[in-house]
Design an enzyme around this catalytic site. Structure first.
Site, PDB file in Angstrom:
ATOM      1  N   GLY A   1       1.180  -1.598  -0.184  1.00  0.00           N
ATOM      2  CA  GLY A   1       0.091  -0.168  -0.095  1.00  0.00           C
ATOM      3  C   GLY A   1       0.256   1.253   0.104  1.00  0.00           C
TER       4      GLY A   1
ATOM      5  N   SER B   1       0.870   3.979  -2.444  1.00  0.00           N
ATOM      6  CA  SER B   1       1.249   4.389  -3.657  1.00  0.00           C
ATOM      7  C   SER B   1       0.673   5.815  -2.724  1.00  0.00           C
ATOM      8  CB  SER B   1      -0.164   3.820  -4.508  1.00  0.00           C
ATOM      9  OG  SER B   1      -1.505   2.984  -3.831  1.00  0.00           O
ATOM     10  N   ARG B   2      -0.462   5.393  -1.985  1.00  0.00           N
ATOM     11  CA  ARG B   2      -0.560   6.397  -1.574  1.00  0.00           C
ATOM     12  C   ARG B   2      -0.348   6.930   0.217  1.00  0.00           C
ATOM     13  NH1 ARG B   2      -5.923   6.054  -0.591  1.00  0.00           N
ATOM     14  NH2 ARG B   2      -6.399   4.019  -1.536  1.00  0.00           N
TER      15      ARG B   2
ATOM     16  N   VAL C   1      -2.911  -7.570  -2.176  1.00  0.00           N
ATOM     17  CA  VAL C   1      -2.832  -8.345  -0.886  1.00  0.00           C
ATOM     18  C   VAL C   1      -3.387  -9.814  -0.053  1.00  0.00           C
ATOM     19  CG1 VAL C   1      -0.257  -6.771  -0.069  1.00  0.00           C
ATOM     20  CG2 VAL C   1      -2.349  -6.396   0.797  1.00  0.00           C
TER      21      VAL C   1
ATOM     22  N   ASN D   1       1.242  -1.909   5.470  1.00  0.00           N
ATOM     23  CA  ASN D   1       1.278  -1.199   5.429  1.00  0.00           C
ATOM     24  C   ASN D   1      -0.396  -1.058   4.868  1.00  0.00           C
ATOM     25  OD1 ASN D   1       0.541   1.772   5.560  1.00  0.00           O
ATOM     26  ND2 ASN D   1       0.495   1.859   3.714  1.00  0.00           N
TER      27      ASN D   1
ATOM     28  N   SER E   1      -2.689  -0.304  14.609  1.00  0.00           N
ATOM     29  CA  SER E   1      -4.007   1.201  14.780  1.00  0.00           C
ATOM     30  C   SER E   1      -4.313   1.933  16.018  1.00  0.00           C
ATOM     31  CB  SER E   1      -5.102   1.463  14.025  1.00  0.00           C
ATOM     32  OG  SER E   1      -5.958   1.911  14.830  1.00  0.00           O
TER      33      SER E   1
ATOM     34  N   TYR F   1     -12.325  -3.597  11.416  1.00  0.00           N
ATOM     35  CA  TYR F   1     -11.140  -2.883  11.152  1.00  0.00           C
ATOM     36  C   TYR F   1     -10.439  -2.760  12.156  1.00  0.00           C
ATOM     37  CZ  TYR F   1      -7.911   1.180  10.591  1.00  0.00           C
ATOM     38  OH  TYR F   1      -7.002   1.908  10.682  1.00  0.00           O
TER      39      TYR F   1
ATOM     40  N   ILE G   1      -5.261   9.950  11.349  1.00  0.00           N
ATOM     41  CA  ILE G   1      -3.605  10.840  10.159  1.00  0.00           C
ATOM     42  C   ILE G   1      -4.042  11.144   9.623  1.00  0.00           C
ATOM     43  CG2 ILE G   1      -1.796  10.149   9.313  1.00  0.00           C
ATOM     44  CD1 ILE G   1      -1.093   9.510  12.194  1.00  0.00           C
TER      45      ILE G   1
END
Ligand code: NAP
Length: 235
Positions: free
Chosen positions: A8, A10-11, A55, A77, A129, A142, A175
């Site tokens: 992850g 890319s962003r 993934v 990530n 987290s 989550y 974040i």
């Protein structure tokens, strides 16, 4: 050059970690799923390499590691979030979150560890987290994936330490990334900042600097830690 793979990448937080690692001299492989253009642009910017894999797909992860080869650093990530009352959660959402957040971390770890064991050197950083540490209302799926990631970290540092592999987790608080702005409006995000003892929300760079430190020789005696990066925010 020492090789790092950031899932992850890319962003958001993952992209900031890629930038910090490239700055610190790592050869960075930037994994992406849907954001190909962003990953390619980041590869251009950092001198890294963009590599595709969903993934949660074990075959795709295996193919990605065929391309990348052995890595010294793996940053798990890639993640997806979802907020809903538990009685409304569908099987599909539950499976998706576990597929990306936990199966994905497992598939990547399983593929990366043999090369690290051969080299008798390696570092795994799991992006968990605060929700995984303290729980979070309306985020049972989550938060529990992040709790699982924390127990995976606490098991793997014991298993892999004798092979010279350090395993740590970062537990970010609030974040400001797409993950946050997709789920909350500006007012809600400002309210979270006001709740944090440091009076602000975090940036991807806040997390990236901690990851870059954990990856470095400066952290060579640090393993088995779940380190908050949250401005003191508690869910
Ligand atoms: P984000 O901005 O939404 O970025 C998520 C990243 O995960 C993207 O690069 C995305 O890649 C990648 N990803 C999603 N599904 C994937 C899949 N199936 N395969 C490969 N990559 C996948 O989120 P973020 O805030 O940066 O979050 C990064 C990590 O930090 C996550 O694990 C998240 O749970 C954790 N975290 C975030 C916060 C926060 O407040 N933002 C707080 C605590 C923990 P593509 O776009 O290429 O699909």
């Amino acid at each position: 050059m020492r090789k790092a793979l950031v899932t992850g990448g890319s962003r958001g937080i993952g992209a900031a970690i890629c930038r910090a690692l490239a700055r610190d001299g790592w050869q960075v492989y930037i994994n992406y799923n849907k954001s190909k253009d962003k990953a390619l642009a980041l590869a251009e910017e950092t001198g890294g390499t963009a590599v595709w894999a969903d993934v949660s797909d074990r075959a795709a992860v295996a193919a990605m590691f065929e391309t990348v080869g052995d890595v010294e650093l793996l940053v798990n990530n890639a993640g997806v979030a979802h907020a809903e009352l538990v009685q409304d959660l569908t099987d599909e959402v539950w499976r998706e979150l576990y597929g990306v957040n936990i199966d994905g971390a497992f598939y990547c770890t399983r593929a990366a560890v043999p090369g690290m064991v051969r080299a008798r050197r390696g570092c795994i950083i799991n992006i968990a987290s605060v929700c995984g540490v303290y729980g979070s209302s309306c985020e049972a799926a989550y938060a529990s994936t992040k709790g699982a990631m924390i127990s995976m970290t606490l098991s793997l540092y014991k298993e892999l330490g004798p092979s010279g592999i350090r395993v740590n987790a970062i537990a970010p608080g609030v974040i400001v990334t797409d993950m946050l702005t997709d789920a909350f409006n500006d007012e809600e995000i400002a309210a979270m900042a006001a709740e944090a003892p440091l009076g602000r929300n975090g940036t991807p760079e806040d997390v990236a600097e901690l990851a870059a430190f954990l990856a470095s020789e400066r952290a060579s005696f640090i393993t088995g830690q779940i380190i908050g990066c949250d401005g003191g925010f508690r869910v």
